[in-house]
Design a protein around this motif. Structure first.
Motif, PDB file in Angstrom:
ATOM      1  N   ASN A 100       5.958  -6.224  -9.026  1.00 37.80           N
ATOM      2  CA  ASN A 100       4.600  -5.820  -8.674  1.00 37.80           C
ATOM      3  C   ASN A 100       4.502  -4.428  -8.060  1.00 37.80           C
ATOM      4  N   ASN A 101       5.625  -3.783  -7.749  1.00 39.14           N
ATOM      5  CA  ASN A 101       5.607  -2.453  -7.127  1.00 39.14           C
ATOM      6  C   ASN A 101       6.688  -1.534  -7.698  1.00 39.14           C
ATOM      7  N   PRO A 102       6.880  -1.509  -9.003  1.00 33.79           N
ATOM      8  CA  PRO A 102       8.007  -0.733  -9.542  1.00 33.79           C
ATOM      9  C   PRO A 102       7.914   0.766  -9.248  1.00 33.79           C
ATOM     10  N   LYS A 156       0.823  -1.202   0.000  1.00 31.05           N
ATOM     11  CA  LYS A 156       0.000   0.000   0.000  1.00 31.05           C
ATOM     12  C   LYS A 156       0.864   1.261   0.000  1.00 31.05           C
ATOM     13  N   THR A 157       1.941   1.246   0.777  1.00 30.29           N
ATOM     14  CA  THR A 157       2.787   2.435   0.902  1.00 30.29           C
ATOM     15  C   THR A 157       4.252   2.082   0.672  1.00 30.29           C
ATOM     16  N   GLN A 158       5.040   3.104   0.399  1.00 24.78           N
ATOM     17  CA  GLN A 158       6.471   2.914   0.241  1.00 24.78           C
ATOM     18  C   GLN A 158       7.105   2.485   1.557  1.00 24.78           C
ATOM     19  N   ARG A 159       6.580   2.952   2.650  1.00 26.45           N
ATOM     20  CA  ARG A 159       7.118   2.598   3.963  1.00 26.45           C
ATOM     21  C   ARG A 159       6.936   1.100   4.236  1.00 26.45           C
ATOM     22  N   GLU A 160       5.746   0.561   3.939  1.00 26.22           N
ATOM     23  CA  GLU A 160       5.508  -0.883   4.096  1.00 26.22           C
ATOM     24  C   GLU A 160       6.451  -1.680   3.207  1.00 26.22           C
ATOM     25  N   LEU A 161       6.654  -1.194   1.998  1.00 31.57           N
ATOM     26  CA  LEU A 161       7.555  -1.846   1.052  1.00 31.57           C
ATOM     27  C   LEU A 161       8.982  -1.859   1.596  1.00 31.57           C
ATOM     28  N   ALA A 162       9.419  -0.742   2.142  1.00 30.67           N
ATOM     29  CA  ALA A 162      10.770  -0.642   2.702  1.00 30.67           C
ATOM     30  C   ALA A 162      10.961  -1.614   3.859  1.00 30.67           C
ATOM     31  N   VAL A 163       9.976  -1.717   4.732  1.00 33.46           N
ATOM     32  CA  VAL A 163      10.063  -2.645   5.868  1.00 33.46           C
ATOM     33  C   VAL A 163      10.208  -4.080   5.360  1.00 33.46           C
ATOM     34  N   SER A 164       9.436  -4.430   4.357  1.00 34.90           N
ATOM     35  CA  SER A 164       9.495  -5.776   3.803  1.00 34.90           C
ATOM     36  C   SER A 164      10.847  -6.056   3.156  1.00 34.90           C
ATOM     37  N   LEU A 165      11.358  -5.108   2.382  1.00 30.81           N
ATOM     38  CA  LEU A 165      12.662  -5.287   1.751  1.00 30.81           C
ATOM     39  C   LEU A 165      13.761  -5.430   2.801  1.00 30.81           C
TER      40      LEU A 165
END
Length: 83
Positions: free
Chosen positions: A44-46, A8-17
């Motif tokens: 899926n999130n480029p 949903k957000t870049q922050r969630e993406l960063a945590v996952s990475l």
């Protein structure tokens, strides 16, 4: 390791990475799993990862230089999934 494909957000993406790369560094997942997870997340999130060919500010702040170096090698094709 179970990873969501859409964020949903870049922050969630960063945590996952961060979790993916840290798991690799802690020998919790192997190299092939690291490459597959990062590649799947990127496909899926480029737009949440890159803006104008560079990592977004949120990712730079949250992930740090060392993790982003690993991620960049994977998404730029510097690392291949071995079959």
């Amino acid at each position: 390791m179970q990873v969501k494909l859409f964020y949903k957000t870049q922050r969630e993406l960063a945590v996952s990475l961060n979790e993916i790369v840290d798991a690799y560094w802690n020998d919790e997942i192997n190299e092939d799993s690291l490459i597959k997870c990062v590649h799947d997340v990127y496909i899926n999130n480029p737009n949440k990862m890159l803006k104008e060919g560079k990592f977004t500010t949120v990712l730079k702040q949250q992930c740090g230089k060392r993790r982003l170096e690993v991620i960049e090698r994977i998404i730029r094709g510097g690392a291949e999934i071995r079959s």
